[in-house]
Motif scaffolding. Structure first.
Motif, PDB file in Angstrom:
ATOM      1  N   ALA A 248       0.806  -1.219   0.000  1.00 12.52           N
ATOM      2  CA  ALA A 248       0.000   0.000   0.000  1.00 12.52           C
ATOM      3  C   ALA A 248       0.841   1.272   0.000  1.00 12.52           C
ATOM      4  O   ALA A 248       0.309   2.361  -0.161  1.00 12.52           O
ATOM      5  CB  ALA A 248      -0.915   0.001   1.215  1.00 12.52           C
ATOM      6  N   VAL A 249       2.158   1.144   0.192  1.00 11.87           N
ATOM      7  CA  VAL A 249       2.991   2.344   0.248  1.00 11.87           C
ATOM      8  C   VAL A 249       3.086   2.957  -1.140  1.00 11.87           C
ATOM      9  O   VAL A 249       3.439   2.274  -2.096  1.00 11.87           O
ATOM     10  CB  VAL A 249       4.412   2.000   0.746  1.00 11.87           C
ATOM     11  N   PRO A 250       2.726   4.241  -1.268  1.00 13.18           N
ATOM     12  CA  PRO A 250       2.895   4.867  -2.577  1.00 13.18           C
ATOM     13  C   PRO A 250       4.381   5.082  -2.869  1.00 13.18           C
ATOM     14  O   PRO A 250       5.122   5.516  -1.987  1.00 13.18           O
ATOM     15  CB  PRO A 250       2.163   6.199  -2.439  1.00 13.18           C
ATOM     16  N   VAL A 251       4.790   4.742  -4.061  1.00 16.01           N
ATOM     17  CA  VAL A 251       6.212   4.883  -4.383  1.00 16.01           C
ATOM     18  C   VAL A 251       6.383   5.879  -5.517  1.00 16.01           C
ATOM     19  O   VAL A 251       5.492   6.043  -6.342  1.00 16.01           O
ATOM     20  CB  VAL A 251       6.833   3.534  -4.787  1.00 16.01           C
TER      21      VAL A 251
END
Lengths: 272, 277, 293
Positions: A248-251
């Motif tokens: 779920a971490v936006p990169v």
């Protein structure tokens, strides 16, 4: 374990909702080392907020004990205990009383714990504000006249005021804009080194964790499912929940994308 | 301060409220100088001028024993305002303290306070006041007591609800984790945040206290003659409607002006206090 | 070439207070082509949310609001439309998803009821059986299991993630030509948020709806949008294809926003410049917006 400042032993909490018993936290053994930043991550309902409330003495544990400097904390906290464990909340607007000035909020912390003489407290408020990178001239303002970042700095100053050594950071930057977040995180890092503070950093953002925490504890459904050093976690995440949080971490950069893909392929499955 | 003036000036109704209330208050305070016949507040009889329609110098006419109605209205305002002040000065602190305590504390103290409040709230206000007045001598003091007894529970409810909401705010948790005492949290942290609705309600209530007190004396349970009272003036005059209309219409208008004025000010206050935060 | 779905040209917005006047938008120009996904990124107070309200026509009639410039929706200037015509657009040709799904659903009605009402905006005579079937097929599309139970539920009986999916389904059910999404899901768990964003992206693509996605987080936008506008204090400071903005950010403010995002590769907390050069002219990456897929 030798230099643990705060530790949980078999800690559990059950809430009674009507006739049902809801286990919010079960059988947690965890220790926070002196000067360490321990991240506590999990989805909502994972029990991370309950852990914070137990540590702060807002709730009393159903089972187990919390030790401060290897001595069990009593159910009724004394001022000497409260002084050492402080809190920085997620929403700085709500955390500061809208009807009281910044000075009054900080004075309260000094007055309750008898820090300095009444005469010296005025100056002490100013120096606390300088410590968190604020102009002491802001002291007579009310929270509404401050920006989100300034408010959170005031909340941090208030946590420092009683000369606490354990600070529970409950999502301290998730209500802030990214630019402000970066500055507040940098401030928290500096303060930790300056004052030998130990942080219990509650968050759901693994990208933040990667850059501030020494160790990471992952909670799911009230249980501790993974506890690793930050670098180990980011090379070999074990729990499903950790995988989900990572996905779920936006990169933003290709190297991050590559890392995220590599980590999620290790243990591939999707939530239905 | 500039904002407050701006809000007042930009809203003609607030301004009207301010004018009406100032007129009522000035009339009451300076009755001795403004009233053309100050002695008519008491048991004066002037049969040469009884039951006169509005004329000079009796601009609102005279009553059945020849007293100037305008003068009596000014003195009646004095009593009404005094009643309003006394009732609110007693009822508001009781309501605020019990409401704060019930809203913040858990368990039986909160339960007991709120159930007592519910009992008072479930009796129709006028019935409660009437039965108290029936039991006691119908004097001014007892009138105040009766109205106060029915007034405080509304403040308990109001403050209870606001406190319950404020308790969820982070600043209360912050004060608790710092180790602040319960009185500090109640009076220094939560109370300032309850003040806007309390002040607004107080202003609105000023009008309603006057109305209720007039209703009581209309029923003969309030202030007793010869002390002038708006409610009993309306009641006495009602028998002579429509011929001697001035006996009823002017005291009735006087009630309307006061209640309306305080309501407008209450609304304006809500805007001002709301805008400030 | 058809008219853009949304064309905002030189839009100014001011709020007139009692004693002062604050300008919130300064000459904002922005287009969204049919079927395109465009992100508008800015910090709190940048004016990004008021822009969405202007497009929906929710702000124009309020006291103290001064607007100049024009907003065209599918070739029609919004100001030329009557109030009723504008209201008819909302929920039918233009729909919106808000931050907190649970509070944007009415707690007094079941999901089924609310869905029916939404569908009636397109087909006023739609019967409840047909509406139920349509709603069920939409809930299937947003991967909601046990659709009959969900349709009979009230919003507070469902989780935030579930409500978010319901909102997405409702927003797309009338095949609108434009979807405005204002920080959808920020009130939700990160994992749920990531899943629902992905779902929204896929569905918008299937239906052919253009999306204006409003966010404070450049990171979220990268995986979602074809093009990006960066807004700062009511000025558009940079615009271009997503790859260009991320690969070669031209404005110092965009660079700072990008640098400020913590990386999972662990580069530490970024050292941001004390002062960001805001006098820098706006950067518009020179790519035709018409040549998207």
């Amino acid at each position: 374990m030798a230099d643990s400042v705060l530790s949980a032993h078999g800690l559990g909490k059950t809430f009674q909702v009507g006739k049902r018993h809801v286990v919010a936290l079960a059988d947690i053994d965890l220790s926070l080392r002196r000067g360490e930043c321990l991240a506590v991550v999990g989805e909502s309902g994972s029990g991370k907020s309950t852990l914070a409330n137990l540590i702060l003495g807002v709730h009393t544990p159903t089972t187990g004990e919390i030790h401060l400097d290897n001595a069990a904390l009593p159910a009724e906290r004394q001022l000497t205990h409260r002084k050492r464990i402080q809190l920085v909340q997620q929403n700085p607007l709500s955390a500061l009383n809208p009807k009281r000035s910044v000075r009054a909020s900080l004075r309260l912390a000094l007055d309750i714990h008898g820090i300095g003489t009444p005469q010296s407290r005025h100056d002490r408020v100013n120096s606390l504000l300088s410590d968190v990178g604020l102009d002491p001239a802001l002291a007579d303002r009310r929270p509404a006249a401050l920006s989100g970042g300034q408010r959170q700095r005031v909340a941090i100053a208030r946590a420092l005021a009683p000369q606490a050594d354990v600070i529970v950071l409950d999502e301290p930057t998730s209500a802030l804009d990214v630019l402000v977040q970066a500055r507040v995180l940098a401030l928290l890092n500096t303060l930790r080194a300056q004052h030998t503070l130990s942080y219990l950093f509650i968050t759901h953002d693994l990208a933040v964790v990667r850059n501030v925490a020494d160790r990471v504890a992952v909670f799911e459904n009230g249980r501790l499912v993974e506890l690793q050093t930050t670098s180990d976690l980011f090379s070999c995440p074990k729990a499903d929940c950790t995988q989900r949080l990572l996905a779920a971490v936006p990169v933003v950069s290709p190297s991050e994308l590559a890392l995220r893909d590599a980590l999620s392929k290790r243990n591939d499955h999707d939530e239905p | 301060m500039k904002r407050i003036v701006a809000i007042l000036l930009l809203n003609p109704l607030s301004l009207l409220g301010l004018v009406l209330v100032s007129a009522v208050v000035c009339g009451a305070v300076f009755a001795d100088w403004i009233a053309p016949f100050p002695e008519h507040r008491g048991a004066v009889v002037d049969f040469s001028n009884f039951n006169q329609p509005p004329n000079w110098p009796y601009i609102m006419g005279t009553d059945l024993v020849g007293r100037d109605i305008f003068s009596r209205i000014l003195y009646a305002y004095r009593i009404s305002l005094l009643l309003g002040v006394v009732v609110l000065v007693i009822a508001v602190p009781i309501g605020v303290i019990s409401g704060l305590a019930a809203g913040y504390l858990k368990g039986w103290p909160s339960f007991v306070i709120m159930r007592i409040t519910d009992v008072f709230l479930s009796i129709p206000p006028l019935v409660l006041a009437m039965s108290m007045m029936g039991l006691l001598e119908p004097t001014l003091i007892n009138g105040m007591l009766a109205v106060t007894a029915m007034w405080w529970p509304w403040y308990t409810r109001l403050v209870y609800n606001v406190t319950r909401a404020e308790k969820q705010e982070g600043y209360v948790l912050a004060a608790e984790t710092l180790g602040a005492s319960t009185p500090h949290i109640l009076f220094r942290e939560i109370l300032p945040n309850c003040l806007p609705p309390i002040l607004t309600k107080m202003t609105l209530d000023f009008g309603f206290v006057i109305l209720i007190a007039s209703s009581l004396s209309f029923l003969g349970l309030g202030v007793q003659p010869p002390t002038p009272d708006l409610g009993s003036m309306v009641a006495d005059g009602a028998k002579y409607l429509p011929d001697s209309w001035w006996l009823t219409v002017f005291p009735g208008l006087a009630i309307l002006v006061a209640v309306f004025g305080f309501n407008l000010i209450g609304d304006a206050l809500r805007d001002i206090l709301g805008a400030e935060s | 070439m058809s008219a853009p779905t949304l064309a905002i040209d030189n839009l100014d917005l001011s709020f007139k207070g009692l004693l002062s006047r604050t300008q919130v938008l300064h000459g904002v120009t922005l287009t969204v082509e049919p079927g395109e996904r465009v992100a508008l990124v800015g910090e709190s107070g940048s004016g990004k949310s008021v822009l969405a309200r202007l497009v929906l026509g929710l702000l124009q009639d309020q006291r103290g609001v001064e607007v100049s410039g024009r907003i065209d929706f599918a070739g029609t200037e919004l100001d030329q439309l009557s109030r009723t015509a504008r209201r008819a657009l909302r929920g039918r040709d233009m729909s919106m998803i808000f931050q907190d799904p649970t509070s944007s659903l009415n707690p007094m009605f079941t999901i089924g009821n609310q869905f029916h009402e939404v569908l009636q905006r397109r087909k006023p005579n739609l019967g409840s059986d047909q509406a139920h079937d349509t709603a069920r097929s939409w809930l299937d599309r947003v991967a909601i299991p046990d659709t009959d139970r969900v349709l009979a539920s009230y919003p507070f009986q469902l989780s935030g993630g579930m409500n978010q999916r319901v909102m997405i389904a409702m927003a797309l059910a009338n095949n609108p030509s434009l979807l405005l999404a204002d920080e959808p899901g920020t009130a939700l768990d990160v994992t749920v948020q990531a899943q629902t964003l992905e779902l929204m992206r896929k569905l918008a693509e299937d239906v052919g709806t253009a999306v204006l996605f409003i966010s404070h987080n450049l990171g979220v936008v990268r995986e979602f949008a074809d093009r990006v506008y960066v807004i700062h204090r009511g000025h558009i400071v940079e615009s271009g294809q997503t790859a260009d903005v991320f690969g070669n950010p031209g404005h110092p403010y965009t660079r700072a926003l990008l640098a400020a995002i913590p990386r999972i590769t662990g580069e530490g907390i970024p050292d941001l410049p004390e002062q960001i050069d805001l006098s820098h002219p706006p950067v518009h990456h020179n790519t035709g917006s018409a040549d998207h897929g």
